[in-house]
Design a protein around this motif. Structure first.
Motif, PDB file in Angstrom:
ATOM      1  N   THR A 124       0.861  -1.185   0.000  1.00  0.00           N
ATOM      2  CA  THR A 124       0.000   0.000   0.000  1.00  0.00           C
ATOM      3  C   THR A 124       0.892   1.229   0.000  1.00  0.00           C
ATOM      4  O   THR A 124       1.439   1.612   1.044  1.00  0.00           O
ATOM      5  CB  THR A 124      -0.929   0.013   1.229  1.00  0.00           C
ATOM      6  N   GLY A 125       1.029   1.849  -1.177  1.00  0.00           N
ATOM      7  CA  GLY A 125       1.873   3.028  -1.272  1.00  0.00           C
ATOM      8  C   GLY A 125       3.307   2.695  -0.911  1.00  0.00           C
ATOM      9  O   GLY A 125       3.939   1.821  -1.507  1.00  0.00           O
ATOM     10  N   GLN A 126       3.832   3.382   0.082  1.00  0.00           N
ATOM     11  CA  GLN A 126       5.205   3.181   0.523  1.00  0.00           C
ATOM     12  C   GLN A 126       5.287   2.200   1.698  1.00  0.00           C
ATOM     13  O   GLN A 126       6.331   2.110   2.341  1.00  0.00           O
ATOM     14  CB  GLN A 126       5.830   4.524   0.926  1.00  0.00           C
ATOM     15  N   ARG A 127       4.205   1.458   1.938  1.00  0.00           N
ATOM     16  CA  ARG A 127       4.173   0.524   3.043  1.00  0.00           C
ATOM     17  C   ARG A 127       3.895  -0.890   2.539  1.00  0.00           C
ATOM     18  O   ARG A 127       3.144  -1.093   1.579  1.00  0.00           O
ATOM     19  CB  ARG A 127       3.087   0.908   4.052  1.00  0.00           C
ATOM     20  N   VAL A 128       4.506  -1.856   3.218  1.00  0.00           N
ATOM     21  CA  VAL A 128       4.294  -3.266   2.926  1.00  0.00           C
ATOM     22  C   VAL A 128       3.791  -3.923   4.213  1.00  0.00           C
ATOM     23  O   VAL A 128       4.428  -3.800   5.267  1.00  0.00           O
ATOM     24  CB  VAL A 128       5.584  -3.943   2.441  1.00  0.00           C
ATOM     25  N   THR A 129       2.639  -4.604   4.086  1.00  0.00           N
ATOM     26  CA  THR A 129       2.055  -5.288   5.238  1.00  0.00           C
ATOM     27  C   THR A 129       2.177  -6.793   5.037  1.00  0.00           C
ATOM     28  O   THR A 129       1.753  -7.322   3.995  1.00  0.00           O
ATOM     29  CB  THR A 129       0.575  -4.919   5.412  1.00  0.00           C
TER      30      THR A 129
ATOM     31  N   LEU B 117       5.888  -2.508   7.273  1.00  0.00           N
ATOM     32  CA  LEU B 117       7.272  -2.091   7.022  1.00  0.00           C
ATOM     33  C   LEU B 117       7.312  -1.039   5.931  1.00  0.00           C
ATOM     34  O   LEU B 117       6.512  -1.075   4.992  1.00  0.00           O
ATOM     35  CB  LEU B 117       8.131  -3.294   6.608  1.00  0.00           C
ATOM     36  N   PRO B 118       8.240  -0.079   6.027  1.00  0.00           N
ATOM     37  CA  PRO B 118       8.374   0.927   4.962  1.00  0.00           C
ATOM     38  C   PRO B 118       9.189   0.368   3.798  1.00  0.00           C
ATOM     39  O   PRO B 118      10.056  -0.488   3.976  1.00  0.00           O
ATOM     40  CB  PRO B 118       9.113   2.064   5.680  1.00  0.00           C
ATOM     41  N   ARG B 119       8.897   0.874   2.599  1.00  0.00           N
ATOM     42  CA  ARG B 119       9.681   0.448   1.441  1.00  0.00           C
ATOM     43  C   ARG B 119      11.079   1.066   1.466  1.00  0.00           C
ATOM     44  O   ARG B 119      12.026   0.525   0.902  1.00  0.00           O
ATOM     45  CB  ARG B 119       8.982   0.838   0.143  1.00  0.00           C
TER      46      ARG B 119
END
Length: 504
Positions: A315-320, A371-373
């Motif tokens: 999701t955007g700059q985030r990874v779940t 986590l952030p990309r």
């Protein structure tokens, strides 16, 4: 045990208490209770001594104040010392370690009051009033003091226990963080060692390349030796950081989360993967790998036979990434994790992400990380418990306020009940004016008894005119319910009413 305060604050409190207790004595509101300046000076001096010794001998001031009150009033109520009775009763309960001495003192006060009542030849009415004053002015404040003392001890013990547990938990968390950082150091060794090995291999190829001159071949050899020495030094440094007895990592250094899932499935774990795990740089990538690894390990250990679902969303700059398992078919509990989650939380935090874990509906367990990309510019600070501590302190203060006002409300209710009983007792000796007018001189007592109250006054109020001579007895009845005067006086001779009048 009373909380410790500074000597200056204790002296200031004692001085303020002495001044407050001296005010009723200075007012001299009762001629029989501190009516002369000599008695006032003696009373203030005695109160000062009582305040001075109240910390070391909490029961002594209470006993002295009772001894000063009983000669002035058998009912134990004196305007000059009633406030002192309440204050010293509370302080005795607040400062006394044991209750036996207080109970003996209360019993002694009741016994001495009964003895003085019988010696003076009065009825038991004053003694019952003494018991009521003992209950309201001494025992009730003493109970409040005991309650506050026990509450303070409970609160202090709770805070000490909470502080000790917090320190122990912090030590465990620090140990797990250090352990996780040692694992991170091991991961760095694996990746850096792999890179240095590739450098050494390529340098070795250049060393034997016939197309290079002797100087270049010699430089390539030196580079190969330097890479080998760097690998050895790296192994020594990381060996210091590794836990004692910890073996080398068994997973490939560059294994992806998808390859980890495939390897777990090949080993017999019922695991499915939805979404494509992205290749995240640096710490974020290793954190993603560790989240999946921890979730699969917990599922295999705590919920054998359970199906495991690994889900990865971008999701955007985030990874779940979410690893969820069912309750399993074994005897063990659901995968609740353990100290490994503390270390995993540290790894995710260092990567700039957040970690959540807990049971799910149906008896399973889920582990979720965001986590952030890209790596954050600065590692966020660990959360503190300042708000929780402040909230707990507010709850303690609220409980303490309730511990004070509830006993005070009970005392007020008891006082209202006592006033009602007193009014009821007075009403039993109240002669209604119409009944008084119907009474005729010369009537026999049996003819007028139905118009009279159930009880006459035990004794006439002081200061009334003398009774007429030649009568057998005179009986007194209240002319009003609330006022002590005037009263109706009925005098009898040979069982007949010979005189009646309103006096007072």
């Amino acid at each position: 045990m009373v909380p410790e305060t500074s000597p200056a604050r204790r002296r200031l409190f004692d001085l303020a208490l002495w001044l407050l207790l001296s005010v009723p004595v200075l007012l001299r509101s009762d001629p029989n209770d501190g009516g002369s300046w000599l008695q006032v000076a003696a009373g203030i001096t005695v109160l000062g001594g009582c305040v001075a010794v109240s910390r070391r001998w909490p029961l002594l001031p209470l006993a002295v104040t009772v001894a000063a009150s009983l000669p002035a009033s058998l009912e134990l109520f004196t305007p000059s010392y009633s406030l002192a009775l309440v204050a010293f009763g509370y302080l005795a309960g607040r400062r006394q370690d044991h209750t036996r001495g207080s109970l003996w003192l209360f019993g002694a006060v009741a016994a001495v009051g009964l003895l003085l009542t019988r010696l003076t030849g009065t009825s038991l009415g004053p003694w019952f009033t003494l018991l009521l004053a003992l209950a309201l002015a001494i025992v009730a404040p003493w109970l409040v003091g005991r309650y506050v003392r026990q509450y303070d001890r409970l609160v202090r013990s709770g805070w000490e226990l909470a502080d000790r547990m917090e320190r122990e938990q912090a030590a465990v968390a620090d140990r797990e963080r250090l352990r996780e950082r040692s694992r991170i150091a091991g991961d760095m060794h694996d990746s850096l060692g792999h890179d240095l090995a590739l450098i050494a291999v390529r340098a070795g190829a250049l060393e034997v390349d016939p197309g290079l001159g002797p100087a270049q071949q010699r430089a390539a050899g030196e580079l190969r030796l330097a890479a080998a020495e760097a690998t050895e030094r790296l192994r020594d440094v990381i060996g210091v950081l590794r836990e004692e007895g910890a073996g080398a990592p068994t997973s490939p250094p560059d294994e992806t989360a998808g390859e980890l899932v495939d390897r777990a499935r090949a080993s017999g774990l019922d695991v499915t993967l939805s979404g494509v795990p992205p290749e995240l740089p640096g710490m974020a990538g290793r954190a993603l790998h560790r989240v999946v690894q921890e979730g699969l390990t917990n599922a295999a250990k705590h919920a054998p036979g359970a199906a495991v679902a690994v889900e990865v969303r971008e999701t955007g700059q985030r990874v779940t990434v979410r690893v969820e398992n069912g309750p399993g078919t074994g005897k063990g509990p659901p995968a609740a994790g353990g100290s490994g989650l503390v270390g995993l939380d540290e790894r995710v935090r260092l990567a700039g992400g957040t970690l959540a874990h807990g049971p799910v509906r149906g008896g399973g367990f889920a582990l979720t990380a965001v986590l952030p990309r890209r790596a954050p510019a600065a590692v966020p600070a660990a959360p503190t418990s300042a708000r929780e501590l402040d909230r707990a302190r507010r709850r303690v203060r609220a409980d303490l306020v309730r511990a004070i006002w509830i006993p005070l409300a009970l005392l007020a209710a008891l006082a209202v009940l006592t006033a009602g009983v007193a009014l009821w007792s007075q009403a039993r000796s109240y002669l209604e004016p119409d009944n008084y007018e119907r009474l005729l001189v010369g009537q026999a007592y049996g003819e007028i008894v139905e118009d009279l109250p159930d009880h006459a006054l035990e004794k006439p109020p002081p200061g009334l005119p003398a009774e007429p001579g030649g009568v057998d007895e005179c009986r007194y009845y209240r002319a009003t319910v609330f006022a002590e005067r005037p009263v109706y006086r009925l005098c009898f001779t040979a069982g007949r009413l010979v005189a009646k009048d309103e006096v007072g």
